[in-house]
Scaffold this active site. Structure first.
Site, PDB file in Angstrom:
ATOM      1  N   ASP A 533       0.868  -1.175   0.000  1.00 26.01           N
ATOM      2  CA  ASP A 533       0.000   0.000   0.000  1.00 26.01           C
ATOM      3  C   ASP A 533       0.909   1.230   0.000  1.00 26.01           C
ATOM      4  OD1 ASP A 533      -1.616   2.145   0.716  1.00 26.01           O
ATOM      5  OD2 ASP A 533      -2.838   0.969   2.109  1.00 26.01           O
ATOM      6  N   HIS A 534       0.898   1.945  -1.099  1.00 32.24           N
ATOM      7  CA  HIS A 534       1.862   3.044  -1.237  1.00 32.24           C
ATOM      8  C   HIS A 534       1.529   4.226  -0.330  1.00 32.24           C
ATOM      9  CE1 HIS A 534       5.270   4.876  -2.835  1.00 32.24           C
ATOM     10  NE2 HIS A 534       5.056   4.800  -4.135  1.00 32.24           N
ATOM     11  N   ARG A 535       0.373   4.186   0.332  1.00 36.59           N
ATOM     12  CA  ARG A 535       0.101   5.245   1.317  1.00 36.59           C
ATOM     13  C   ARG A 535       0.929   4.999   2.574  1.00 36.59           C
ATOM     14  NH1 ARG A 535      -6.153   4.353   2.011  1.00 36.59           N
ATOM     15  NH2 ARG A 535      -5.250   2.283   2.264  1.00 36.59           N
TER      16      ARG A 535
END
Ligand code: COA
Length: 561
Positions: A533-535
């Protein structure tokens, strides 16, 4: 005059809140607890009540202002009874009494004060009032774009009767009384000016004055207020436009471009807010695409229908669904109901895919030595009755990486803007079963040895295939491993099992030539695919994670360190 400040009450812990709607204006009469304005916190919109009955002198805030507990938002004259102090409530009757119905019936006839009700006729327990167009902020010949009532409807004081719209603004003309609509004198497209006749109302004689006094936004009045108003639902139903209802689907539209304004009156906005409907997604069926109450209701209905049509096909996030053709036109087909597991898995996949910005990092781990060691344990495994596959090594390597890079052992609470860091390392393993994919969870992987992990993963995988997993055995994972290595493939991009923030995909190990600086060596390479999850995780950390995995699997002695 007894001037009283209207202050923001306790906001239940919210600090600063935004004013999103003013519900009264200077000069309006209100009862104690009548809503004055609406504020919106992160979680809800709240109507701020009047501290007492009286007449609003002024509001000192505007839409968009930020207020907090104790701030003054306006002043109220509470010197007399709210309605009694509202002279304008009685005045019109005196003036109106002097006129004949004939005088007032000529459209466009100049009235001394057009906002005041026109002549009335009394009959038994009721009287008839002719409602005239009030001052229109200096505008004349303003076209009617919407008629909100029909003959026979019951309206409450302040219900919107018609909507007019100039080049600059649209405005709802409220009813000065509660009563029954006898006759509507105007039609859509008519041009109105102050004093024009709008409609005729029958007003209950005994409650007539009360109707006028109670005009403080009946729409907003709480049911407990004791006012003899009809239930809101009924009033709304009556006041709703009588055009044929739009089909639910037609109420939904593509979102307008950023900055596009929503075209709707205050009552419709209020309804949308109460129902939690995003007005920017609603297609207006009124003139000039104006959003009507029916549009809001149809939009909400369509959203509910979509949700009920099965979570597997719910499009969510307003993404248009995939339309299915009639496949039978191309050949024979069979239809079969989805199993519950398939529909739940599909919904979970879609939820994760839509919510998580995915990136996948690839890496090859040299497991030549690891495999030699694993195979050397075959006899020991037979004695123990446990098969040592690559999976326990992967579990152990991931536990090491999660401990070293704890940013992968988190979940995000986007509502509260919090990162939840986990102090435990539980890892889910995706198991392919005849009934679909199941993900049992091995707890405290960091504290267990390879044999223990081998035994536990085999046992959980078997339970999954036998449909014997308990719900608790599928909960609490921080991270997931999905291994297709026993099947094949060179790489894939697994979907993060949200609210986890990363998942390791493992493909089939293969012998490949690896350059050692002087010559090619045959080495067994295990393809790893880490989706994250690139967040929560940045690309550099993802590369560190897979490099660490590769290093640990390349030399399993590091697991002991
Ligand atoms: N490369 C090459 N061979 C591999 C391998 C890999 N990455 N992983 C496993 N193998 C081998 C094993 O060593 C074993 O071979 P062997 O019998 O000669 O020793 C064989 O493949 C089968 O192993 P398996 O029984 O699958 O055990 P496992 O511990 O590796 O995997 C599960 C257990 C539960 C993960 C596996 O059975 C499974 O269900 N995988 C599918 C998961 C899935 O569907 N994911 C997709 C989600 S979208």
């Amino acid at each position: 005059m007894s001037e009283q400040e209207i202050r923001v009450p306790d906001l239940g812990g919210a600090d600063e809140v935004e004013v999103i709607e003013l519900l009264v204006s200077a000069g309006d009469s209100v009862e104690a607890e009548d809503p004055i304005l609406t504020v919106e916190t992160d979680k809800a919109s709240v109507e701020l009540p009047s501290p007492g009955a009286g007449k609003i002198i002024k509001l000192t805030v505007k839409v968009g202002d930020k207020v907090k507990e104790g701030d003054v938002v306006g002043t109220i004259d509470s010197s007399g009874e709210s309605s009694g102090s509202d002279d304008s409530a009685d005045e019109p009757e005196a003036k109106a009494e002097e006129k004949t119905e004939a005088e007032s019936s000529s459209k466009g006839g100049a009235e001394p004060d057009a906002s005041k009700p026109a002549p009335k006729k009394k009959s038994g327990g009721s009287r008839t009032e002719v409602v005239l167009v009030p001052p229109l902020d200096g505008m004349e010949d303003v076209p009617v774009i919407e008629i909100n009532v029909s003959e026979g409807d019951t309206v409450e004081a302040d219900d919107a009767l018609v909507t007019v719209e100039s080049d600059k603004a649209s405005m709802e003309i409220p009813s000065p009384f509660g009563g029954k609509v006898v006759k509507v004198f105007v039609a859509e497209g008519d041009k109105l000016s102050e004093g024009d006749k709008l409609l005729e109302l029958t007003v209950a004689e005994d409650g007539g004055d009360d109707d006028v006094e109670e005009s403080g936004d009946q729409d907003d009045a709480p049911a407990e207020s004791g006012q003899e108003s009809k239930p809101e639902a009924e009033a709304d139903e009556k006041a709703a436009p009588k055009e044929p209802a739009a089909q639910p689907q037609s109420a939904v539209s593509e979102p307008p471009p950023p900055g596009a304004s929503v075209h709707a009156g205050p009552a419709v906005r209020k309804l949308a807010r109460e129902l939690g409907a995003d007005m920017t997604r609603i297609k207006g069926s009124g003139p000039k695409s104006r959003i009507l109450k029916d549009d809001v209701q149809n939009y909400v209905k369509s959203q509910l229908q979509q949700a009920q049509q099965g979570s597997a096909v719910a499009t969510g996030s307003g993404i248009p669904g995939v339309k299915l053709p009639d496949f039978s036109q191309f050949g024979d087909i069979e239809k079969e109901a989805m199993s519950r597991m398939m529909s739940v898995t599909a919904a979970n996949m879609q939820r994760s895919w839509l919510n998580v910005p995915h990136v996948t990092q690839f890496e090859d781990a040299d497991i030549t030595d690891m495999e030699a060691f694993r195979k050397s344990q075959k006899a020991a495994g037979e004695k123990k009755g446990v098969k040592m596959t690559p999976l326990p090594f992967l579990l152990k390597a991931c536990a090491t990486a999660l401990a070293e890079l704890p940013q992968f052992n988190v979940s995000l609470d986007m509502e509260r803007k919090e990162v939840i860091r986990k102090q435990y390392i539980h890892i889910g393993i995706a198991v392919d079963t005849p009934n679909g994919l199941m993900v049992p969870v091995i707890r405290d992987v960091d504290k267990k040895g390879l044999w223990e992990l081998a035994a536990e993963s085999a046992e959980l995988a078997q339970k999954a295939r036998d449909k014997k997993l308990k719900p608790a055995e599928m909960q609490g994972a921080c991270f997931t491993i999905t291994s297709l290595g026993g099947i094949g493939g060179t790489a894939f991009t697994p979907i993060v099992n949200a609210p986890e923030v990363a998942i390791l995909g493992v493909s089939k190990a293969a012998m490949k030539p690896v350059w050692d600086g002087s010559e090619f060596q045959p080495r067994l390479l295990l393809p790893l695919s880490l989706s994250y999850d690139h967040r929560a995780v940045n690309g550099a950390d993802a590369a560190r994670f897979t490099s660490l995995l590769s290093q640990v699997l390349g030399d399993i002695r590091t697991l002991l360190l």
